[in-house]
Design an enzyme around this catalytic site. Structure first.
Site, PDB file in Angstrom:
ATOM      1  N   GLU A   1       8.725  43.687 -33.393  1.00 38.13           N
ATOM      2  CA  GLU A   1       8.915  44.011 -34.658  1.00 38.13           C
ATOM      3  C   GLU A   1       8.197  43.352 -35.847  1.00 38.13           C
ATOM      4  OE1 GLU A   1      10.967  43.892 -32.092  1.00 38.13           O
ATOM      5  OE2 GLU A   1      12.041  45.776 -31.840  1.00 38.13           O
TER       6      GLU A   1
ATOM      7  N   ASP B   1       7.848  38.920 -29.536  1.00 37.72           N
ATOM      8  CA  ASP B   1       8.457  40.319 -29.966  1.00 37.72           C
ATOM      9  C   ASP B   1       7.410  41.039 -30.738  1.00 37.72           C
ATOM     10  OD1 ASP B   1      10.449  42.151 -29.893  1.00 37.72           O
ATOM     11  OD2 ASP B   1      12.049  40.727 -30.673  1.00 37.72           O
TER      12      ASP B   1
ATOM     13  N   GLU C   1      18.321  37.064 -32.792  1.00 36.68           N
ATOM     14  CA  GLU C   1      17.781  36.712 -31.493  1.00 36.68           C
ATOM     15  C   GLU C   1      17.036  35.489 -31.893  1.00 36.68           C
ATOM     16  OE1 GLU C   1      14.902  40.121 -30.715  1.00 36.68           O
ATOM     17  OE2 GLU C   1      16.415  41.367 -30.901  1.00 36.68           O
TER      18      GLU C   1
ATOM     19  N   HIS D   1       9.529  42.119 -25.833  1.00 35.67           N
ATOM     20  CA  HIS D   1       9.877  43.457 -26.364  1.00 35.67           C
ATOM     21  C   HIS D   1      10.179  44.637 -25.438  1.00 35.67           C
ATOM     22  CE1 HIS D   1       9.998  46.527 -29.590  1.00 35.67           C
ATOM     23  NE2 HIS D   1       9.187  47.254 -28.734  1.00 35.67           N
TER      24      HIS D   1
ATOM     25  N   HIS E   1      17.526  43.827 -36.068  1.00 35.27           N
ATOM     26  CA  HIS E   1      18.553  44.164 -35.135  1.00 35.27           C
ATOM     27  C   HIS E   1      18.819  42.763 -34.244  1.00 35.27           C
ATOM     28  CE1 HIS E   1      14.859  44.581 -32.862  1.00 35.27           C
ATOM     29  NE2 HIS E   1      15.384  44.219 -31.828  1.00 35.27           N
TER      30      HIS E   1
ATOM     31  N   HIS F   1      11.943  39.203 -35.529  1.00 37.56           N
ATOM     32  CA  HIS F   1      12.615  40.023 -36.750  1.00 37.56           C
ATOM     33  C   HIS F   1      14.214  39.301 -37.130  1.00 37.56           C
ATOM     34  CE1 HIS F   1      14.936  41.560 -33.457  1.00 37.56           C
ATOM     35  NE2 HIS F   1      14.006  41.579 -32.917  1.00 37.56           N
TER      36      HIS F   1
HETATM   37 ZN   LIG Z   1      13.830  41.861 -30.945  1.00 43.73          ZN
END
Ligand SMILES: [Zn+2]
Length: 269
Positions: A10, A8, A135, A60, A116, A104
């Site tokens: 972030e 990902d 996640e 992502h 998120h 993240h």
């Molecule tokens: Zn993510």
């Protein structure tokens, strides 16, 4: 020994803003290079630890952030979207362990950089059998469905705490410490890469001692959506029950089917 890396953006070193993670952001081209190089550190560590095969799944947004010509030449890249397993595409029973790189914290985590859960605009809470997951948990359960453990998580401090709470004593690397949602104290990439390479090597060597994340089925998913209009659409799917203006619930015997139902809901939203 085959390693799958779900990457990902972030949680990459230095990344704190939408300018870094959105395709039209001013600093995006630079940040995708940071992402690619950080994944390379994990790949080097995986091979050093004894992996024979490394597959990288770009996880992502558009899922075409990683620059293939800058990626470690001995890894293979899964790029683009949509993909049936999304952030976990490439997962099957031939994979021995999974790394989460650049992850993240789940939505609602104080001082979690760009926190998120799956969709910043659509998802408020994601619960499986009444346990709220981000996640990390959402995707670790997919690996768990194949009997495979997640052995390394890298990202900001908050996601590494979330990962250890959920997955136990796995390898983690915190590359930055959130000061707010959009600010962090960050390592230099060269330092972060050295830590990730070392942790990745150890993680591969420790595969046998780390258990896959599993839950006892059936899997009841409860999704709190951001807008009631999203639930208006979600409840059109057979088996999806609306339990509040913005909350839907559905149950499946296996987690992968439940997860795909969640994906359908987000696609409709
Ligand atoms: Zn993510």
């Amino acid at each position: 020994m085959k390693i799958l890396i779900s990457a990902d953006m972030e949680g990459i070193t230095g990344v704190v803003a939408s300018d870094h993670v959105s395709r039209d952001g001013k600093d995006y081209e630079r940040a995708r290079l940071w992402m690619t190089h950080e994944v390379n550190a994990a790949i080097r560590g995986a091979f050093a630890g004894g992996a024979a095969e490394v597959i990288v799944n770009d996880s992502h947004a558009s899922m075409k952030n990683i620059l293939v010509d800058e990626l470690h030449p001995d890894a293979q890249l899964i790029t683009g979207s949509p993909k049936p397993l999304s952030m976990m595409e490439g997962m099957d029973e031939t994979v021995n362990a999974v790394f989460f790189v650049g992850y993240h914290a789940r939505k609602g985590t104080a001082f979690g950089v760009l926190d998120h859960t799956y969709s910043g605009t659509d998802v408020v809470r994601y619960l499986v059998n009444d346990v709220e997951l981000g996640e990390t948990g959402q995707n670790a359960l997919i690996a768990g469905a194949f009997g495979v453990p997640v052995v390394l998580v890298t990202g900001d401090t908050r996601v590494t705490v979330e990962a250890r709470e959920l997955l136990g004593n796995i390898e983690t690397v915190a590359v930055k410490d959130g000061i707010s949602r959009y600010a962090a104290k960050t390592l230099h990439p060269s330092k972060a890469h050295a830590l990730i390479e070392e942790a990745a090597m150890k993680a591969v060597q420790r595969i046998g001692e780390i258990k896959p994340l599993t839950m006892v089925g059936p899997y009841s998913l409860e999704i709190e959506l951001a807008q009631s209009s999203m639930a208006d659409m979600a409840e059109l799917i057979p088996g999806v029950e609306r339990i509040a203006a913005r909350v839907v619930r559905f149950t499946h015997a296996d987690y992968i089917t439940a997860y795909k139902c969640f994906r359908a809901i987000i696609a409709m939203s």
